[in-house]
Scaffold this motif. Structure first.
Motif, PDB file in Angstrom:
ATOM      1  N   MET A 100     -38.862  33.638 -89.879  1.00  0.00           N
ATOM      2  CA  MET A 100     -39.377  32.427 -89.282  1.00  0.00           C
ATOM      3  C   MET A 100     -40.280  32.714 -88.083  1.00  0.00           C
ATOM      4  SD  MET A 100     -38.404  30.100 -91.218  1.00  0.00           S
ATOM      5  CE  MET A 100     -38.941  28.706 -90.236  1.00  0.00           C
ATOM      6  N   LYS A 101     -40.011  33.832 -87.392  1.00  0.00           N
ATOM      7  CA  LYS A 101     -40.896  34.190 -86.290  1.00  0.00           C
ATOM      8  C   LYS A 101     -42.293  34.496 -86.807  1.00  0.00           C
ATOM      9  CE  LYS A 101     -37.537  35.903 -82.925  1.00  0.00           C
ATOM     10  NZ  LYS A 101     -37.145  37.036 -82.075  1.00  0.00           N
ATOM     11  N   SER A 102     -42.393  35.122 -87.976  1.00  0.00           N
ATOM     12  CA  SER A 102     -43.689  35.415 -88.555  1.00  0.00           C
ATOM     13  C   SER A 102     -44.438  34.133 -88.872  1.00  0.00           C
ATOM     14  CB  SER A 102     -43.527  36.254 -89.826  1.00  0.00           C
ATOM     15  OG  SER A 102     -42.934  37.489 -89.541  1.00  0.00           O
ATOM     16  N   VAL A 103     -43.712  33.116 -89.333  1.00  0.00           N
ATOM     17  CA  VAL A 103     -44.339  31.834 -89.625  1.00  0.00           C
ATOM     18  C   VAL A 103     -44.923  31.236 -88.362  1.00  0.00           C
ATOM     19  CG1 VAL A 103     -43.934  29.487 -90.433  1.00  0.00           C
ATOM     20  CG2 VAL A 103     -42.804  31.401 -91.558  1.00  0.00           C
ATOM     21  N   LEU A 104     -44.173  31.321 -87.248  1.00  0.00           N
ATOM     22  CA  LEU A 104     -44.648  30.807 -85.978  1.00  0.00           C
ATOM     23  C   LEU A 104     -45.921  31.511 -85.550  1.00  0.00           C
ATOM     24  CD1 LEU A 104     -44.253  28.999 -83.532  1.00  0.00           C
ATOM     25  CD2 LEU A 104     -42.761  30.741 -82.557  1.00  0.00           C
ATOM     26  N   LEU A 105     -45.982  32.827 -85.755  1.00  0.00           N
ATOM     27  CA  LEU A 105     -47.165  33.584 -85.386  1.00  0.00           C
ATOM     28  C   LEU A 105     -48.365  33.148 -86.208  1.00  0.00           C
ATOM     29  CD1 LEU A 105     -48.704  35.809 -83.970  1.00  0.00           C
ATOM     30  CD2 LEU A 105     -47.779  37.439 -85.616  1.00  0.00           C
ATOM     31  N   ILE A 106     -48.191  33.024 -87.536  1.00  0.00           N
ATOM     32  CA  ILE A 106     -49.303  32.619 -88.389  1.00  0.00           C
ATOM     33  C   ILE A 106     -49.776  31.226 -88.017  1.00  0.00           C
ATOM     34  CG2 ILE A 106     -49.985  32.085 -90.759  1.00  0.00           C
ATOM     35  CD1 ILE A 106     -49.793  35.017 -90.246  1.00  0.00           C
ATOM     36  N   ALA A 107     -48.827  30.314 -87.737  1.00  0.00           N
ATOM     37  CA  ALA A 107     -49.205  28.957 -87.352  1.00  0.00           C
ATOM     38  C   ALA A 107     -50.008  28.967 -86.067  1.00  0.00           C
ATOM     39  CB  ALA A 107     -47.953  28.091 -87.182  1.00  0.00           C
ATOM     40  N   LEU A 108     -49.583  29.799 -85.111  1.00  0.00           N
ATOM     41  CA  LEU A 108     -50.303  29.901 -83.849  1.00  0.00           C
ATOM     42  C   LEU A 108     -51.692  30.475 -84.064  1.00  0.00           C
ATOM     43  CD1 LEU A 108     -50.128  29.613 -80.753  1.00  0.00           C
ATOM     44  CD2 LEU A 108     -49.453  32.007 -80.705  1.00  0.00           C
ATOM     45  N   ILE A 109     -51.782  31.492 -84.909  1.00  0.00           N
ATOM     46  CA  ILE A 109     -53.070  32.105 -85.211  1.00  0.00           C
ATOM     47  C   ILE A 109     -54.016  31.089 -85.836  1.00  0.00           C
ATOM     48  CG2 ILE A 109     -54.201  33.785 -86.738  1.00  0.00           C
ATOM     49  CD1 ILE A 109     -51.762  35.594 -86.286  1.00  0.00           C
ATOM     50  N   VAL A 110     -53.481  30.309 -86.776  1.00  0.00           N
ATOM     51  CA  VAL A 110     -54.292  29.281 -87.425  1.00  0.00           C
ATOM     52  C   VAL A 110     -54.833  28.305 -86.401  1.00  0.00           C
ATOM     53  CG1 VAL A 110     -54.144  27.246 -88.910  1.00  0.00           C
ATOM     54  CG2 VAL A 110     -53.225  29.408 -89.681  1.00  0.00           C
ATOM     55  N   ALA A 111     -54.011  27.951 -85.424  1.00  0.00           N
ATOM     56  CA  ALA A 111     -54.412  26.954 -84.441  1.00  0.00           C
ATOM     57  C   ALA A 111     -55.398  27.492 -83.417  1.00  0.00           C
ATOM     58  CB  ALA A 111     -53.178  26.408 -83.727  1.00  0.00           C
ATOM     59  N   LEU A 112     -55.246  28.770 -83.033  1.00  0.00           N
ATOM     60  CA  LEU A 112     -56.012  29.290 -81.906  1.00  0.00           C
ATOM     61  C   LEU A 112     -57.057  30.334 -82.270  1.00  0.00           C
ATOM     62  CD1 LEU A 112     -53.174  29.723 -79.267  1.00  0.00           C
ATOM     63  CD2 LEU A 112     -54.741  27.822 -79.558  1.00  0.00           C
ATOM     64  N   GLY A 113     -57.074  30.777 -83.498  1.00  0.00           N
ATOM     65  CA  GLY A 113     -57.929  31.889 -83.866  1.00  0.00           C
ATOM     66  C   GLY A 113     -59.400  31.634 -83.675  1.00  0.00           C
ATOM     67  N   LEU A 167     -59.810  22.990 -88.104  1.00  0.00           N
ATOM     68  CA  LEU A 167     -59.336  22.059 -89.112  1.00  0.00           C
ATOM     69  C   LEU A 167     -59.315  22.723 -90.488  1.00  0.00           C
ATOM     70  CD1 LEU A 167     -58.420  19.242 -89.891  1.00  0.00           C
ATOM     71  CD2 LEU A 167     -60.828  18.578 -90.084  1.00  0.00           C
ATOM     72  N   GLU A 168     -60.344  23.494 -90.776  1.00  0.00           N
ATOM     73  CA  GLU A 168     -60.395  24.205 -92.057  1.00  0.00           C
ATOM     74  C   GLU A 168     -59.243  25.202 -92.171  1.00  0.00           C
ATOM     75  OE1 GLU A 168     -63.315  27.520 -94.037  1.00  0.00           O
ATOM     76  OE2 GLU A 168     -64.253  25.727 -93.187  1.00  0.00           O
ATOM     77  N   LEU A 169     -58.955  25.911 -91.098  1.00  0.00           N
ATOM     78  CA  LEU A 169     -57.865  26.880 -91.115  1.00  0.00           C
ATOM     79  C   LEU A 169     -56.498  26.204 -91.249  1.00  0.00           C
ATOM     80  CD1 LEU A 169     -59.173  29.287 -88.355  1.00  0.00           C
ATOM     81  CD2 LEU A 169     -58.959  29.791 -90.782  1.00  0.00           C
ATOM     82  N   VAL A 170     -56.350  25.052 -90.596  1.00  0.00           N
ATOM     83  CA  VAL A 170     -55.101  24.311 -90.713  1.00  0.00           C
ATOM     84  C   VAL A 170     -54.888  23.858 -92.150  1.00  0.00           C
ATOM     85  CG1 VAL A 170     -53.922  22.176 -90.061  1.00  0.00           C
ATOM     86  CG2 VAL A 170     -55.001  23.583 -88.304  1.00  0.00           C
ATOM     87  N   GLU A 171     -55.961  23.443 -92.804  1.00  0.00           N
ATOM     88  CA  GLU A 171     -55.851  23.059 -94.204  1.00  0.00           C
ATOM     89  C   GLU A 171     -55.513  24.272 -95.067  1.00  0.00           C
ATOM     90  OE1 GLU A 171     -55.737  20.182 -95.518  1.00  0.00           O
ATOM     91  OE2 GLU A 171     -56.183  19.053 -93.705  1.00  0.00           O
TER      92      GLU A 171
END
Length: 244
Positions: free
Chosen positions: A1-14, A37-41
């Motif tokens: 689940m920590k990896s999921v948090l990292l990917i979500a953060l990356i998607v938001a801030l990358g 927005l594209e990355l979030v999708e």
């Protein structure tokens, strides 16, 4: 689940700032908000398919064959177990707002989940002066769940290392649907107990948004920075563009 948090953060801030971000994503002619927005999708695909190379399983739907938890709180003690657990709706979000403020180094967003729900079979064996044993099927849903938030960040002047300053999350829910069997052997009491649960969860979420925001920030900010580690912005972009 920590990896999921990292990917979500990356998607938001990358996709934060500058040509270093725009060129790898071939998005020089698009706004930063549009890129995010594209990355979030695209993150929807991560939820649906997982990313085995990063140890992220399929999360939409999220399943668990069997789990058991020990409960020990004051006078209450016992076990709570679930079987055939299925959580659905994590990938069924609508992006209501997604705005990057480059000058203030922060991202504001709002997601809407029409129905975030789970089904399971449960078993409870509790002791509190007298023994309580219950088991049966359960359905529980948060409907029209809104997640508003803001992520503030900073980039190192020389290294471009990403640091999260705070993560503020403000949830609210439109409706709660609880259909848990066998809370009582009497059907009318069982329905009333489910109504109590629905009201309790609704009030807990909607009346404690500031508490949730503070708690999430205290918990998530250090975890995010720990997961990011010494990665530079280029490293993060490489994960985004290569991970999907």
């Amino acid at each position: 689940m920590k990896s999921v948090l990292l990917i979500a953060l990356i998607v938001a801030l990358g996709s934060c700032q500058g040509a270093e971000v725009a060129e790898p994503l071939a998005a020089q002619d698009r706004s930063f908000s549009s890129v995010i927005l594209e990355l979030v999708e695209e993150f929807r695909v991560v939820l649906q398919n997982g990313v085995p190379s990063y140890g992220i399983p399929v999360l939409a739907p999220m399943t668990a064959a069997k789990r058991s938890f020990e409960i020990n709180s004051g006078e209450f003690s016992g076990t709570f177990g679930v079987e055939d657990f299925v959580l659905e709706g994590l990938d069924q979000y609508e992006v209501i707002t997604m705005n990057m403020d480059v000058f203030r180094s922060r991202l504001t967003f709002e997601f809407l989940f029409r129905s975030l729900n789970f089904t399971t079979n449960y078993e409870v064996d509790m002791g509190s002066g007298y023994r309580i044993k219950r088991n049966g099927g359960a359905f529980f849903a948060l409907e029209d769940l809104s997640i508003r938030g803001r992520i503030s960040y900073s980039l190192g002047v020389l290294t471009s290392n990403l640091r999260v300053k705070d993560v503020l999350i403000y949830p609210s829910v439109g409706n709660v649907n609880s259909q848990i069997e066998n809370l009582s052997k009497y059907r009318i009491f069982n329905r009333k107990l489910n109504e109590v649960i629905e009201e309790f969860v609704t009030l807990t979420i909607n009346d404690n948004t500031d508490f949730v925001a503070k708690w999430v920030s205290e918990q998530a900010t250090p975890v995010c920075n720990d997961l990011i580690g010494d990665r530079t912005l280029s490293d993060i972009i490489a994960i985004i563009t290569g991970g999907f």
